[in-house]
Scaffold this active site. Structure first.
Site, mmCIF file in Angstrom:
data_model
loop_
_atom_site.group_PDB
_atom_site.id
_atom_site.type_symbol
_atom_site.label_atom_id
_atom_site.label_comp_id
_atom_site.label_asym_id
_atom_site.label_seq_id
_atom_site.Cartn_x
_atom_site.Cartn_y
_atom_site.Cartn_z
ATOM 1 N N GLN A 181 -5.273 -4.973 6.889
ATOM 2 C CA GLN A 181 -6.351 -5.824 6.408
ATOM 3 C C GLN A 181 -6.361 -7.186 7.108
ATOM 4 O O GLN A 181 -7.199 -8.034 6.792
ATOM 5 C CB GLN A 181 -6.222 -6.053 4.891
ATOM 6 C CG GLN A 181 -6.305 -4.784 4.064
ATOM 7 C CD GLN A 181 -7.674 -4.120 4.105
ATOM 8 O OE1 GLN A 181 -8.678 -4.742 4.435
ATOM 9 N NE2 GLN A 181 -7.728 -2.846 3.794
ATOM 10 N N HIS A 235 0.862 -1.184 0.000
ATOM 11 C CA HIS A 235 0.000 0.000 0.000
ATOM 12 C C HIS A 235 0.904 1.243 0.000
ATOM 13 O O HIS A 235 2.029 1.217 0.499
ATOM 14 C CB HIS A 235 -0.866 -0.041 1.263
ATOM 15 C CG HIS A 235 -1.908 1.010 1.366
ATOM 16 N ND1 HIS A 235 -1.628 2.296 1.758
ATOM 17 C CD2 HIS A 235 -3.242 0.975 1.157
ATOM 18 C CE1 HIS A 235 -2.749 2.999 1.789
ATOM 19 N NE2 HIS A 235 -3.734 2.220 1.417
ATOM 20 N N ASP A 295 2.524 -4.868 7.764
ATOM 21 C CA ASP A 295 1.360 -3.991 7.616
ATOM 22 C C ASP A 295 0.116 -4.859 7.772
ATOM 23 O O ASP A 295 -0.250 -5.600 6.856
ATOM 24 C CB ASP A 295 1.408 -3.323 6.235
ATOM 25 C CG ASP A 295 0.136 -2.577 5.896
ATOM 26 O OD1 ASP A 295 0.121 -1.893 4.859
ATOM 27 O OD2 ASP A 295 -0.853 -2.676 6.655
ATOM 28 N N CYS A 322 -4.896 2.717 -3.491
ATOM 29 C CA CYS A 322 -3.576 3.135 -2.975
ATOM 30 C C CYS A 322 -2.505 2.081 -3.254
ATOM 31 O O CYS A 322 -1.603 1.843 -2.439
ATOM 32 C CB CYS A 322 -3.632 3.450 -1.485
ATOM 33 S SG CYS A 322 -4.711 4.798 -1.093
ATOM 34 N N LYS A 353 -10.865 0.161 10.580
ATOM 35 C CA LYS A 353 -11.113 -1.029 9.765
ATOM 36 C C LYS A 353 -11.569 -2.207 10.609
ATOM 37 O O LYS A 353 -11.831 -3.293 10.081
ATOM 38 C CB LYS A 353 -9.846 -1.400 8.983
ATOM 39 C CG LYS A 353 -9.418 -0.350 7.974
ATOM 40 C CD LYS A 353 -8.212 -0.827 7.210
ATOM 41 C CE LYS A 353 -7.609 0.283 6.403
ATOM 42 N NZ LYS A 353 -8.388 0.630 5.211
HETATM 43 C C1 LIG Z 1 -2.929 -2.774 3.441
HETATM 44 C C2 LIG Z 1 -3.162 -1.362 3.904
HETATM 45 N N1 LIG Z 1 -2.145 -0.683 4.484
HETATM 46 C C3 LIG Z 1 -2.315 0.581 4.924
HETATM 47 C C4 LIG Z 1 -3.529 1.223 4.785
HETATM 48 C C5 LIG Z 1 -3.660 2.642 5.312
HETATM 49 O O1 LIG Z 1 -4.582 2.631 6.391
HETATM 50 P P1 LIG Z 1 -5.027 4.069 6.953
HETATM 51 O O2 LIG Z 1 -3.753 4.753 7.347
HETATM 52 O O3 LIG Z 1 -5.938 3.771 8.109
HETATM 53 O O4 LIG Z 1 -5.716 4.757 5.818
HETATM 54 C C6 LIG Z 1 -4.600 0.560 4.189
HETATM 55 C C7 LIG Z 1 -5.919 1.277 4.004
HETATM 56 N N2 LIG Z 1 -6.585 0.828 2.831
HETATM 57 C C8 LIG Z 1 -7.570 1.506 2.244
HETATM 58 C C9 LIG Z 1 -8.123 2.663 2.599
HETATM 59 O O5 LIG Z 1 -9.130 2.917 1.683
HETATM 60 N N3 LIG Z 1 -9.197 1.913 0.760
HETATM 61 C C10 LIG Z 1 -8.232 1.012 1.093
HETATM 62 O O6 LIG Z 1 -7.981 -0.024 0.501
HETATM 63 C C11 LIG Z 1 -4.425 -0.763 3.748
HETATM 64 O O7 LIG Z 1 -5.437 -1.444 3.172
#
Ligand SMILES: Cc1ncc(COP(=O)(O)O)c(CNc2co[nH]c2=O)c1O
Length: 410
Positions: free
Chosen positions: A205, A125, A202, A367, A228
């Site tokens: 998910q 990501h 990371d 992303c 999430k």
């Molecule tokens: C694998 C992964 N890493 C990092 C992040 C970043 O998380 P955040 O800092 O809370 O935003 C996301 C968010 N993924 C997504 C956010 O919106 N659509 C997505 O797939 C993710 O899916």
């Protein structure tokens, strides 16, 4: 086999009863972007602000004591949720992205230099990929990417070759938000440690959707986001091995993170407070602890089994049509994100049409632009499932895709 009562769970999420698109039932399938929030979590936030809102760590009055205990205990709960020991291994950040930046800048900027290598994967990501790119550029280190195979798995032979004694850090996504690939993070940790490199997993998910044990993985750092996993936005979690957080330089400076300050210099508080400068995410932390209680009451194994069943069903129904490309591993061996394209229908058009039928999915690059370049597509549509979704909602997805297919075939 999952044993969870979806109807009872859905009753805790009033938003799922919403109508959208002129009277259509909402079918919320965008959980990889953000999950919905049960009444129990909303009530925990409201109760905090109504009954014991106060700043933490320093006040001697009763409200501050109550808020401090709740906030500090939340750190223990979140550490234990991913198999850590206690609060000293759990830093609250704003989100996963900030957790990645904390380690990349507080460790990477100080420790990396020319000749050093950071090994990522092609499915990372932007939260980690762009961050490590920037730190490598500022330090003269080099970023390398473990490739994916044609069926969306990580090429582990390449990983063995690419992680060497020049590698200082391996950053790998536990479950891909685009491919659904579940990476062998324990094996990658072993390879990294064989070369005296750290591993940052990371878990954005993964932590919300399956049991995670950072000690079993032997992760040096593990990050995930509250929004999430039924929690509020504005809070992320960085697990770090106790001795690594103790040695790590602060990332942000100011109040709370200090021990002693003079006009000349300052000394630091202990982890995790060393990394939580200023007034922290108090309400969010307390609410996220409530979200953990909710998830653990349902059971992470039950959530994983439920999602995997829905994901396999969706994969099979979507790929029953020759004009659908689903990216990533087979339907019976993946996490709950299903990214796909329908021939002749741009992902954005597909998402808009699905919205007209009440179905909420994501369209774009999620992303992971370099990954989409590798896949050879500019964008994809993505359906993602969670504990409150049903087979009937997968049917609604498939039916709406068929409507789009008809629309674009005339
Ligand atoms: C694998 C992964 N890493 C990092 C992040 C970043 O998380 P955040 O800092 O809370 O935003 C996301 C968010 N993924 C997504 C956010 O919106 N659509 C997505 O797939 C993710 O899916």
């Amino acid at each position: 086999q999952a044993s969870l009562d979806v109807d009872a769970i859905r009753a805790d999420f009033p938003i799922l009863e919403r109508e959208v698109a002129d009277g259509r039932d909402l079918v919320y399938l965008d959980n990889a972007a953000t999950s919905q929030t049960p009444d129990q979590v909303v009530d925990a936030i409201a109760d905090y602000y109504r009954r014991y809102n106060s700043n933490v760590h320093r006040g001697l009055h009763e409200l501050s004591q109550e808020a401090s205990v709740a906030y500090e205990n939340a750190h223990d709960k979140l550490a234990e949720f991913v198999g850590g020991e206690d609060r000293e291994e759990m830093v609250f950040t704003k989100n996963t992205t900030e957790a990645e930046n904390l380690v990349a800048f507080a460790w990477g900027l100080n420790e990396l230099g020319p000749g050093d290598e950071v090994v990522l994967t092609q499915m990372e990501h932007h939260a980690s990929l762009v961050t490590w790119q920037q730190v490598a550029e500022k330090t003269g280190a080099e970023v390398k990417y473990i490739p994916i195979t044609d069926d969306g798995y990580l090429d582990m032979d390449a990983a063995e070759e690419m992680i060497t004694d020049d590698t200082e850090m391996v950053n790998v996504v536990h479950v891909s938000n685009t491919l659904g690939t579940v990476n062998p993070v324990g094996d990658l940790a072993d390879i990294a440690h064989d070369h005296d490199a750290y591993i940052f997993v990371d878990g954005a998910q993964a932590a919300p959707t399956r049991p995670v044990d950072v000690q079993d993985i032997d992760a040096d750092f593990y990050a995930f986001s509250g929004h999430k996993m039924l929690g509020p936005t504005g809070i992320g979690c960085l697990y770090g091995k106790r001795h690594l957080l103790a040695d790590l330089e602060p990332f942000l400076y100011g109040g709370e993170m200090i021990e002693r300050v003079s006009y000349e210099d300052a000394t630091w508080n202990d982890p995790p407070w060393k990394f939580e400068a200023g007034t922290p995410v108090i309400a969010q932390g307390i609410a996220l602890a409530e979200a953990v209680d909710y998830l653990e009451d349902v059971g992470m194994e039950n959530i994983q089994a439920h999602e995997e069943a829905l994901t396999e069903y969706a994969y099979d129904e979507l790929t029953a049509h020759d004009d659908v490309d689903v990216y990533g591993p087979p339907g019976d061996d993946r996490g709950a994100a299903v990214s796909f394209n329908v021939d002749g229908v741009h992902a954005h058009d597909l998402s808009s049409i699905l919205n007209d039928y009440g179905v909420a999915i994501r369209a774009g690059d999620h992303c992971t632009q370099p990954l989409h370049d590798t896949l050879g597509v500019p964008a994809s549509a993505r359906a993602s499932f969670y504990l409150y979704n049903t087979r009937e909602e997968v049917d609604a997805l498939v039916d709406a895709v068929d409507e789009a297919r008809q629309l674009f075939s005339t």
